[in-house]
Design an enzyme around this catalytic site. Structure first.
Site, short mmCIF file in Angstrom:
data_model
loop_
_atom_site.label_atom_id
_atom_site.label_comp_id
_atom_site.label_asym_id
_atom_site.label_seq_id
_atom_site.Cartn_x
_atom_site.Cartn_y
_atom_site.Cartn_z
N ASN A 7 0.85 -1.20 0.20
CA ASN A 7 -0.05 0.06 -0.11
C ASN A 7 0.92 1.08 0.14
OD1 ASN A 7 -1.70 2.16 0.44
ND2 ASN A 7 -2.77 1.15 2.37
N LYS A 14 3.13 1.08 3.15
CA LYS A 14 3.01 -0.16 4.29
C LYS A 14 2.94 -1.44 3.39
CE LYS A 14 -0.51 2.44 6.69
NZ LYS A 14 -1.73 2.53 6.71
N ARG A 91 -2.40 -1.98 -3.59
CA ARG A 91 -3.75 -1.44 -3.39
C ARG A 91 -3.65 0.03 -4.37
NH1 ARG A 91 -5.00 3.08 1.11
NH2 ARG A 91 -7.09 3.32 0.74
N HIS A 180 -12.55 2.78 -0.21
CA HIS A 180 -12.68 1.89 0.95
C HIS A 180 -13.34 0.73 0.49
CE1 HIS A 180 -12.70 5.32 4.30
NE2 HIS A 180 -11.51 4.93 4.09
N HIS A 208 -17.78 2.00 7.62
CA HIS A 208 -16.08 1.97 7.99
C HIS A 208 -15.97 3.27 8.47
CE1 HIS A 208 -12.08 1.07 6.24
NE2 HIS A 208 -12.00 2.30 6.58
N LEU A 209 -15.82 3.28 9.91
CA LEU A 209 -15.50 4.54 10.62
C LEU A 209 -13.95 4.41 11.05
CD1 LEU A 209 -18.75 4.43 12.75
CD2 LEU A 209 -18.28 5.29 10.48
N GLY A 210 -13.06 5.24 10.21
CA GLY A 210 -11.65 5.43 10.60
C GLY A 210 -11.29 6.69 10.62
N ARG A 241 -11.51 15.69 7.64
CA ARG A 241 -12.27 15.94 6.40
C ARG A 241 -13.68 16.58 6.73
NH1 ARG A 241 -11.09 10.69 3.17
NH2 ARG A 241 -8.83 10.50 4.25
N ASP A 284 -8.37 12.57 16.94
CA ASP A 284 -8.36 11.04 17.10
C ASP A 284 -9.55 10.93 18.12
OD1 ASP A 284 -7.65 8.63 18.71
OD2 ASP A 284 -5.71 8.60 17.69
N PHE A 285 -10.29 9.67 18.05
CA PHE A 285 -11.52 9.64 18.68
C PHE A 285 -11.06 9.21 20.21
CE2 PHE A 285 -15.63 10.21 16.82
CZ PHE A 285 -15.05 10.37 15.47
N ARG A 286 -9.71 8.68 20.37
CA ARG A 286 -9.46 8.43 21.88
C ARG A 286 -9.63 9.75 22.52
NH1 ARG A 286 -5.21 4.44 19.49
NH2 ARG A 286 -5.23 5.95 17.93
N GLU A 385 -7.83 -5.30 5.16
CA GLU A 385 -8.12 -4.82 3.65
C GLU A 385 -6.64 -5.76 3.07
OE1 GLU A 385 -9.00 -0.61 2.95
OE2 GLU A 385 -8.42 -0.78 5.11
#
Ligand code: ADP
Length: 397
Positions: A7, A14, A91, A180, A208-210, A241, A284-286, A385
Site C-alpha cells: 500500500n 505499508k 492497493r 474503501h 467504515h469509521l476510521g 475532512r 483522534d477519537f480516543r 484490507e
C-alpha cells in the site's frame, strides 16, 4: 503461496507478507518519510520483535529494496529468497470506470491506471511509483492491482450521478465512485459468513469509521450506494475532512477569508471534520472520547455531530435498499469505540435495534452486538484490507 501486499503512499509504504494457505500474516511493516530526511523502516516478523531502522530512502525503489532485504535476510527474514514470494498485490486508490474488479498488471493496465491520475492526484501517482519499483526489483513476479473504487462500480446510475450538467460526466467522468471498497466488500461478506447466511440474501449497511470514514449499502452482495464521491472528501464527517457541506460555502469562505480554491480545499481536507469541530482538540477519537467524558463542549459537539451524520446515512441507505437486515461497524473507530456505536444506534429505534451492552464492550473479534430479539442485527467486523488484497491476488494468479 506467499503474497506481498503493498500500500504505497507519496512518502510512506505499508507492506504485509501473507501466506495464502493459512491466511496468516508472516511479516509486516512500514517505510516512512521516503524521499525526506530521517526515513525509517519498521519491520515486524510474525511472533518476533518489532525493529526500527533509520536509513536513507531517497525513493520508493530503495524503500522496496529494503523491504525485500528485511523479508529475506538471514537474521530477521521470513523467506529464503524472493522466489518464495509468489505474487504482489498492490492497493490502487482510483480505478475510475475502467476497473470494476482487480486485474493482473501489464503495460496496458499501467497506462489505464495512469489515465485515472486526474481523479486521485494525491494517491494514484504514488501507487504507480510503488508498482513500478516492485516490477524493477521483482521482474517475472506477477503483480495484481486491487482498486478501492472497484466494489462500488455496481452502483446504479441514479446513485452515482450528481445533479450537474450531464456534459461534465460525459467529458470528465465526474460522478460518485466511492472508496474503501476492499473493506466494504470484505466486511459485508465476512458478516454473512459469520451469520451463516449467503450474502446474496442480505441487505447490509457497512459503516467504515476510521480516520477516513464511509458508509455503503450492500444489497444481495452488491454495492448499491456509498457515501464517498468523486473524491474521498464527500459523505461522513471524518478525522480532518468535512464530508458533505453546502457547496456554496466554498465561495462564501473564499471571499470572507480571502483564500484561494487550493487553500479552501486544504481547510476542507485537513482542518475540518472532528478536528475542526472540536476546536482543534484532536482528530483522534480516543482524545475526543476523553473530552466527551470531561464534558468539553466542543468534543461533545464533535462526537454528536459525527454520530448523527452516520445515523442519517443509515436512514438514507435503508430507504435505498427498501429495508436493512444488518448493520456492520468496522475500522479504527467502528471497531474500537463502544460509545460511538451506542450513539449511532440510539437513533435507530425505528429499525427495532437493541444493543447487547456486554457484547458491545468486546474488542478485536467478529461479534454480534445486538440482542437476540433486535429486529435488525448489528455486528462489529474488524476489517482486513491486506487479507482481502491477498485473496484477490491469489484468485488472479
Ligand atoms: P485510517 O486507516 O483511515 O488511517 P483507522 O481505521 O486506522 O484509520 O482508524 C484510526 C482511528 O481509529 C484513530 O484516529 C482513532 O480515532 C480511532 N481509534 C483507534 N483506537 C481507538 C479506541 N480504542 N477508541 C476510540 N477510537 C479509536
Amino acid at each position: 503461496m506467499n503474497i506481498l501486499v503493498i500500500n504505497c503512499g507519496s512518502s510512506s509504504l505499508k507492506f504485509q507478507l501473507i501466506d495464502s494457505g493459512s491466511e496468516q500474516c508472516v511479516a509486516k511493516g512500514l517505510c516512512e518519510r521516503i524521499g525526506i530526511d530521517g526515513s525509517q523502516i519498521v519491520y515486524t516478523p510474525a511472533g518476533g520483535e518489532k525493529e526500527i531502522h533509520v536509513t536513507p530512502m531517497p525513493d520508493h525503489t530503495e524503500a522496496i529494496r529494503l523491504v525485500l532485504e528485511a523479508l529475506t535476510n538471514d537474521r530477521t527474514g521470513v523467506v529464503k529468497s524472493l522466489k518464495e514470494i509468489g505474487a504482489v498485490g498492490h492497493r490502487v486508490v482510483h480505478g475510475g470506470e475502467k476497473f470494476a474488479r482487480s486485474v493482473v498488471i501489464d503495460d496496458e493496465v499501467l497506462e489505464a491506471i495512469e489515465a485515472c491520475n486526474d481523479l486521485a492526484p494525491l494517491h494514484n501517482p504514488a501507487n504507480l511509483i510503488g508498482i513500478n519499483a516492485c516490477r524493477k526489483l521483482m521482474p517475472g513476479t506477477p503483480m495484481v492491482a486491487v482498486f478501492d473504487t472497484a466494489f462500488h462500480q455496481t452502483m446504479p446510475r441514479e446513485a452515482y450521478m450528481y445533479g450537474l450538467p450531464v456534459e461534465y460526466y460525459e467529458k470528465y467522468r465526474i460522478r460518485r465512485y466511492g472508496f474503501h471498497g476492499t473493506s466494504h466488500s470484505y466486511v459485508s461478506k465476512r458478516a454473512a459468513e459469520v451469520l451463516g447466511v449467503p450474502c446474496e440474501s442480505l441487505k447490509t449497511i457497512v459503516c467504515h469509521l476510521g480516520n477516513g470514514a464511509s458508509v455503503s449499502a450492500v444489497k444481495n452482495g452488491k454495492c448499491v450506494d456509498t457515501s464517498m464521491g468523486l473524491t474521498p472528501l464527500e459523505g461522513l464527517i471524518m478525522g480532518t475532512r468535512s464530508g458533505d457541506i453546502d457547496p456554496a460555502i466554498l465561495e462564501f469562505l473564499a471571499h470572507k477569508e480571502n483564500r484561494s480554491i487550493d487553500e479552501i480545499m486544504g481547510i476542507l481536507n485537513k482542518k475540518s471534520g472532528v478536528l475542526g469541530l472540536s476546536n482543534n482538540l484532536s482528530s483522534d477519537f480516543r482524545d475526543l472520547e476523553d473530552g466527551y467524558h470531561r464534558g468539553d463542549a466542543y468534543a461533545v459537539c464533535a462526537m454528536k455531530t459525527f454520530a448523527y451524520r452516520v445515523a442519517k446515512y443509515i436512514g438514507a441507505y435503508t430507504a435505498a435498499m427498501n429495508g436493512v437486515d444488518l448493520i456492520c461497524f468496522t475500522a479504527g473507530v467502528g471497531e474500537n469505540s463502544p460509545l460511538v456505536r451506542t450513539m449511532v444506534c440510539e437513533y435507530l429505534g425505528y429499525l427495532g435495534i437493541a444493543l447487547d451492552q456486554e457484547a458491545n464492550e468486546k474488542r478485536g473479534q467478529d461479534i454480534l452486538i445486538s440482542t437476540p430479539d433486535s429486529r435488525t442485527r448489528v455486528m462489529v467486523i474488524p476489517t482486513n484490507e491486506e487479507l482481502a488484497i491477498a485473496r484477490e491476488t491469489v484468485g488472479l494468479v
